[in-house]
Structure formats: C-alpha cells, structure tokens
Write a protein that holds these residues in place. Structure first.
Motif, PDB file in Angstrom:
ATOM      1  N   THR A   3      -1.401   1.421  -1.995  1.00  0.00           N
ATOM      2  CA  THR A   3      -2.382   0.717  -2.250  1.00  0.00           C
ATOM      3  C   THR A   3      -3.442   1.247  -3.971  1.00  0.00           C
ATOM      4  O   THR A   3      -3.883   0.237  -4.164  1.00  0.00           O
ATOM      5  CB  THR A   3      -3.445   0.424  -0.632  1.00  0.00           C
ATOM      6  OG1 THR A   3      -3.301   2.231  -0.761  1.00  0.00           O
ATOM      7  CG2 THR A   3      -2.444   0.036  -0.241  1.00  0.00           C
ATOM      8  N   ARG A   4      -2.976   2.600  -3.105  1.00  0.00           N
ATOM      9  CA  ARG A   4      -4.406   3.015  -4.610  1.00  0.00           C
ATOM     10  C   ARG A   4      -3.661   2.654  -6.031  1.00  0.00           C
ATOM     11  O   ARG A   4      -4.421   2.194  -6.637  1.00  0.00           O
ATOM     12  CB  ARG A   4      -3.884   4.913  -4.466  1.00  0.00           C
ATOM     13  CG  ARG A   4      -5.488   5.303  -5.029  1.00  0.00           C
ATOM     14  CD  ARG A   4      -5.453   6.787  -4.130  1.00  0.00           C
ATOM     15  NE  ARG A   4      -6.072   7.536  -5.818  1.00  0.00           N
ATOM     16  CZ  ARG A   4      -6.957   7.323  -6.241  1.00  0.00           C
ATOM     17  NH1 ARG A   4      -8.247   6.746  -5.577  1.00  0.00           N
ATOM     18  NH2 ARG A   4      -7.089   7.946  -7.205  1.00  0.00           N
ATOM     19  N   ILE A   5      -2.141   2.549  -6.587  1.00  0.00           N
ATOM     20  CA  ILE A   5      -1.977   2.369  -8.107  1.00  0.00           C
ATOM     21  C   ILE A   5      -2.116   0.839  -8.092  1.00  0.00           C
ATOM     22  O   ILE A   5      -2.781   0.556  -8.700  1.00  0.00           O
ATOM     23  CB  ILE A   5       0.191   2.126  -7.628  1.00  0.00           C
ATOM     24  CG1 ILE A   5       0.744   3.757  -7.257  1.00  0.00           C
ATOM     25  CG2 ILE A   5       0.421   1.314  -8.768  1.00  0.00           C
ATOM     26  CD1 ILE A   5       1.852   4.041  -7.325  1.00  0.00           C
ATOM     27  N   PHE A   6      -2.120  -0.265  -6.680  1.00  0.00           N
ATOM     28  CA  PHE A   6      -2.706  -1.503  -6.954  1.00  0.00           C
ATOM     29  C   PHE A   6      -4.104  -1.894  -7.584  1.00  0.00           C
ATOM     30  O   PHE A   6      -4.668  -2.058  -8.329  1.00  0.00           O
ATOM     31  CB  PHE A   6      -2.165  -2.654  -5.363  1.00  0.00           C
ATOM     32  CG  PHE A   6      -3.334  -3.878  -6.173  1.00  0.00           C
ATOM     33  CD1 PHE A   6      -2.354  -3.847  -6.519  1.00  0.00           C
ATOM     34  CD2 PHE A   6      -4.347  -3.838  -5.001  1.00  0.00           C
ATOM     35  CE1 PHE A   6      -2.466  -6.067  -6.900  1.00  0.00           C
ATOM     36  CE2 PHE A   6      -4.675  -5.225  -5.241  1.00  0.00           C
ATOM     37  CZ  PHE A   6      -3.851  -6.176  -5.845  1.00  0.00           C
ATOM     38  N   ARG A   7      -4.943  -0.716  -6.580  1.00  0.00           N
ATOM     39  CA  ARG A   7      -6.532  -0.983  -6.990  1.00  0.00           C
ATOM     40  C   ARG A   7      -6.565  -0.001  -8.274  1.00  0.00           C
ATOM     41  O   ARG A   7      -7.485  -0.334  -8.948  1.00  0.00           O
ATOM     42  CB  ARG A   7      -7.288  -0.157  -5.798  1.00  0.00           C
ATOM     43  CG  ARG A   7      -7.635  -0.780  -4.910  1.00  0.00           C
ATOM     44  CD  ARG A   7      -8.468  -0.727  -3.971  1.00  0.00           C
ATOM     45  NE  ARG A   7      -8.214  -0.308  -3.753  1.00  0.00           N
ATOM     46  CZ  ARG A   7      -8.849   1.747  -3.405  1.00  0.00           C
ATOM     47  NH1 ARG A   7     -10.360   1.914  -4.055  1.00  0.00           N
ATOM     48  NH2 ARG A   7      -8.323   2.789  -2.833  1.00  0.00           N
ATOM     49  N   LYS A   8      -6.429   0.893  -8.673  1.00  0.00           N
ATOM     50  CA  LYS A   8      -5.979   1.770 -10.056  1.00  0.00           C
ATOM     51  C   LYS A   8      -5.944   1.306 -10.614  1.00  0.00           C
ATOM     52  O   LYS A   8      -6.051   1.656 -11.945  1.00  0.00           O
ATOM     53  CB  LYS A   8      -6.240   3.224  -9.490  1.00  0.00           C
ATOM     54  CG  LYS A   8      -6.967   3.789  -8.396  1.00  0.00           C
ATOM     55  CD  LYS A   8      -8.800   3.743  -8.862  1.00  0.00           C
ATOM     56  CE  LYS A   8      -9.251   4.247  -7.620  1.00  0.00           C
ATOM     57  NZ  LYS A   8     -10.921   4.078  -8.405  1.00  0.00           N
TER      58      LYS A   8
END
Lengths: 315, 276
Positions: free
Chosen positions: A221-226
């Motif tokens: 999810t963090r990869i997606f957001r960032k």
C-alpha cells in the motif's frame, strides 16, 4: 553561397507545400466549426426562430438577461440567467460530471491495476473490459433501460433476490433515482476508457523501482501511495480532464433514458429542447453559447496549467 | 512477487466481478433478443428459447435494413474524407517548420473539445443553406467536426516519431512534398491510418445528436436514432424484443472489430488523449 540559396529555395518550397497541404483541412474545419460557432453566438443576441432565421434581428443581451420595467416603479428580470430550469440543468450537469468522473477514476484505477498484473487469462479480461466501450451509447442506454424496467427488469429481480431492496424501483421514472440511472449507464460505459488511459500510464513506470522497493520490504500500500500514484498522476489527470469535458456536454444517455424530467435535464438537453422543440431558437443558442464558454474556460485553464507540449519537443 | 493464498483468491474474485459487469448487460440483451411473446416478461438468467422472430421482424418489416446501409455509408465516407484531408495536413504539421504551427495545433485540439451543441444552431443554418437537410451528406459534412481534428492529431503524433533520415534522402533526390507523402510516408502510415480510421468509424457510427437533428424521415435515419425512436403504441407496449435484436445487430460488428483490433485501438486512444 550557392548552397544557401538552394536551401532557402527548398525551405520556401516546403513552406508553400505546407500551406497547400493544410488549406483543405482548414477550410473544412472553418465551415463545420468556426463559422457555425460564430453563428450560434450571433443568434444568441437576436430574436431568431427556427423558421425565420434569416429575419433575425439584433436584440442585445435580452436572451441572457433583461429588465422589464412595468412602469409603476415595479419591474422584473427575465432571460436565461434568471431561468430556474436553466440553473437546474446547470446544477444537474455539474453534479453529473463530478460524480461520474469520480467513480470512473476510482473504478478505472482499480481495473488498470488489475490489468497491469501478470495473471492467467489477462488478455481475455482486457478484451472483456473493452466491450462496454465498444457498444454505441444509444444501445447502452436502451439495454440498461430494459434492465432497469420497473416491472420486468433484471436489475430489480437481482436486487430483490440479494435482499438489497424490498420492493421494485422505477429506476428511470422516479425523480429520486433518475440521475442514479443515468450515472450507472455512463459510468459503466466510460470506465473502460479511463482504465485504458491509466493503464498506459502504469506501463510506463519502470519495473526496477518496484523490485528495489520490494527488496527493501516496503509494504504494497505504501509503494502504491508513494511511488505508483505520483508517477501515474499526469496520465490520470489528463484522463480526468478529457472525461470531464465529455461529461459536461452529455446528451444521448439523458435524452434516451430519462426524457423530459427536471431531475436529469442537462445543459445540452436544455439547449436542444429550446432550439428545436419549443421554437425558442435564439434562447437555445444563448444556452449553447454559455455551455461553450464554460467548456472553453476549462479547456484553456487545462492547457495552461499543464503547459501542454504542442510542438512535441519534450517527447 | 509472491502473494498469500487469500490475496490470490481475492484477486480472482475481483477479476470475476470485472468480467461480469463488463459483459452481462450485452449478454442479457442477446438473451432478450431471442425471446418473444410472454417469455419476454419473465426474468431469465440463462437462455430459455432460441427464437429469431425479433431479428426477422427487424430485418424484413420496416426500413431497418435501409437504416443500416445509411450508417455504413455515412461512417465509411466520413472516414475516407477525414483520412484524405488529415494525411497531408499531418505531414505539414509534423515535418515542416513554420510560424503559426503551434497555434494551429492548439486550434485543432480546441475543436476536438468543442461541445457539439455549441455549433448545432449555426450548423443547422449552414446545412439548410447548402440544401442538405434530411440528406445523408449533412451527416458526412457535420461529422468532420469531430473526426477531422482527431485524425489530424493522431496522425501528426505518429508522423513526428518517424525518423528524419527517410525523408532527407527523398529531398536530396529532389522529390516534391506530394511525392514524399505519397511514396515515403503513406506506406509507413498504414497501421496508424487503420487505427485512426477505425476509431473515426466507430465514432461516426455511434453519433446521435446531429443525426437526430439533421434527418427527419425514417428512411434517411441512421441506426442509433432508429433504435432510440423504436416505440410501441403506448408506454406499456414498447417492443423490447425488437429493440434488443436491433441493438445486437448494430453492436456485434463493432464488438468484433474492437476485439480483433484491440491492441491498435488502445494505442490509438492513448495517442489521441495522453500525448499532448
């Protein structure tokens, strides 16, 4: 010396060729776009009617706004800008555009992310996703009108079976759900377009970024957001603007699915009704002109904000 | 990347939902088109009958066959005209440097964003002046407003990406600009022309507002307007079976085309929209 004259003759020839090549296209565009647009604006300042177009007389801003003095210190404003039905259609259009484009962006993003994965049968899914886009708008509207039929519609049947509703809904006929019906059809039909544009953006993100992030143990999810979201943002924005401009001029679905109701009448529908059904040609032209101004304003803002690269130098 | 078992199940459920929503409405239209009489008013999820009477009725009674021909004619001629005008224009816009080029590209882009309704009253006047009202040529003419900017834009993008060297050799040999377009670029342009032509065809095939306004008799109408106007004697007698049969007839060729040319269409759409 000789070389330069040859080159300049060549470039002159090329220049002449350029204009010769462009002129047929420019003439056609002038006759189908520039001239009719100019006439529409002109008609909006006249008292033109459908049958007496050539006898149109200049009336100033009367179609837009006019103060009529009743003589005894009393008076009233008339014109498009005081027309409640017009403002209702403006509101319907804006509401429709905001809601439909929001849903299409979210659904389009989800579908694009799915299609960007490697999985069994991916090309089949991609083909299936394109089908709603391939179906003519009018056909989509009719298909859904039948599915949304209050008595024999399969949508009510499904929802009843699933226990989502307790009694049949008159989707297209009831003012409460008419806009929902229009939104469903539009979102269903145009989400594929959005998904494809976002997918094109996703496929330009280099794969090694993900590998590095994965090795570092960063959660998905963090990869997606960032990483993913910022990188595909330009593609998403372009898609959003294109869809928004399209949504603001919506006509077909509304005209076919929910004719003649205040609940869904959009600016385009309002304009056409006045032009051809109510014999208020000049008034309809004024509405068309205002819709054009709205869309032109958004287009210009968009081109300026994104500093669009017209010459292709940055490509 | 490895995913957990549960995540994989979830993923395939999502895929199933996507496929279902995409194809179910069209599947249901086909299902309905094969039913007639009382069967139409019972909700079926699986084919209950194989009754082609709706198709027979649409194709033999009335003028629907003629209306299909109208649509084929209009869309084909529109594609031919726009491609012919766009190829040379795109060459000038992508290959020749001149002042006003940026402004021209900007204008063409703005025209592609025109709301059709904004030109409707002006165009109505032009079409009446040319004596084209209720003629299929009124559509060929008016559809240029959206097919032309689109084809010019996509072909310009495509030509810009072709290497300069091909052209330089031809210039050295003293070839004229027209020869360069015909002999050098046209053979390289076929893939792009097929794609843009196909997209323009689909757009013209589907157009509704102009066709509704500029044609006034049943015999002249194109299929979207014809389908929109199919009606029964009252609100309770709408012939849904016929409407669905007509819908399937006009949609099947499009769906087939789109599935066959899938990849090209996707690249054409993104070239038209994303690359500024």
């Amino acid at each position: 010396m000789q070389k330069t004259t040859r080159r300049s003759r060549l470039s002159r020839q090329r220049l002449t060729a350029a204009w010769l090549f462009l002129s047929p296209m420019l003439i056609v565009l002038f006759v189908v776009a520039a001239w009719p647009l100019w006439r529409t604006v002109w008609f909006s300042f006249t008292d033109a009617s459908l049958d007496l177009m050539s006898e149109a007389r200049w009336v100033g801003f009367r179609n837009y706004l006019e103060y009529v003095d009743f003589g005894d210190g009393d008076g009233q404003y008339y014109g498009l800008l005081t027309d409640a039905r017009w403002w209702r259609s403006v509101w319907n259009t804006v509401w429709f555009a905001v809601v439909s484009v929001s849903f299409e962006t979210v659904f389009g993003l989800i579908i694009a992310l799915v299609l960007n994965q490697q999985f069994f049968g991916r090309s089949l899914v991609r083909a299936a996703v394109l089908i709603p886009w391939a179906i003519p708008t009018i056909v989509s509207a009719k298909m859904w009108a039948w599915m949304m039929h209050d008595q024999f519609g399969i949508l009510n049947d499904m929802f009843l079976r699933l226990g989502l509703i307790s009694e049949r809904i008159a989707w297209t006929a009831s003012p409460d759900t008419a806009m929902v019906a229009v939104l469903i059809v539009d979102i269903w039909k145009t989400t594929p377009f959005m998904a494809l544009l976002i997918l094109a953006g996703l496929q330009m993100v280099p794969g090694d970024i993900y590998e590095a992030a994965h090795l570092d143990g960063i959660p998905a999810t963090r990869i997606f957001r960032k990483i993913t979201l910022p990188l595909i943002m330009p593609a998403v924005l372009v898609a959003v603007v294109f869809r928004a401009l399209d949504a603001l001029r919506i006509f077909d679905i509304v005209y076919v699915l929910t004719p003649n109701t205040d609940a869904t009448r959009t600016m385009s529908v309002f304009a056409r009704e006045n032009l051809f059904d109510y014999d208020k040609f000049a008034y309809g032209s004024a509405a068309s002109t205002l819709l054009f101004l709205t869309i032109a304003l958004i287009t210009v803002t968009f081109i300026m904000v994104t500093r669009m690269d017209l010459e292709g130098k940055r490509a | 990347m490895k995913r957990s078992f549960l995540a994989r199940i979830g993923f395939y459920v999502l895929v199933a939902v996507i496929i279902f929503q995409a194809i179910f409405p069209f599947y249901y239209a086909i299902l309905t088109s094969l039913e007639s009489g009382q069967a139409l008013f019972e909700v079926n999820y699986l084919p209950a009958a194989l009754d082609f009477s709706n198709y027979r009725a649409m194709l033999t009674e009335g003028v629907f066959d003629r209306q299909i021909l109208n649509s084929v004619f209009v869309a084909s001629v529109v594609v031919l005209f726009s491609l012919a005008l766009a190829v040379t224009a795109a060459y000038a816009l992508s290959r020749i440097n001149f002042r006003l080029r940026g402004l021209l590209l900007l204008t063409i882009l703005s025209v592609s964003m025109f709301p059709q309704i904004a030109v409707l009253s002006g165009l109505f006047e032009v079409i009446r002046a040319f004596g084209l009202f209720n003629s299929l040529w009124s559509l060929v003419f008016s559809y240029m407003i959206f097919t032309l900017p689109f084809t010019v834009w996509v072909l310009t993008t495509f030509m810009r990406n072709l290497p300069v060297e091909i052209e330089e050799a031809a210039i050295m040999d003293g070839a004229s600009a027209l020869t360069i377009v015909r002999r050098v670029f046209l053979p390289l342009m076929w893939p792009a022309m097929v794609t843009t032509g196909l997209l323009a065809f689909i757009h013209a095939w589907n157009e509704f507002l102009f066709a509704l306004t500029f044609l006034s008799t049943d015999r002249q109408r194109t299929v979207p307007v014809a389908i929109a106007l199919i009606s029964g004697r009252s609100e309770f007698e709408i012939p849904w079976g016929n409407i669905m049969a007509a819908s399937v007839i006009v949609t099947l060729p499009l769906v087939a085309l789109v599935l066959v040319f899938q990849r090209k269409i996707v690249s054409g759409l993104t070239a038209g929209a994303v690359k500024g």
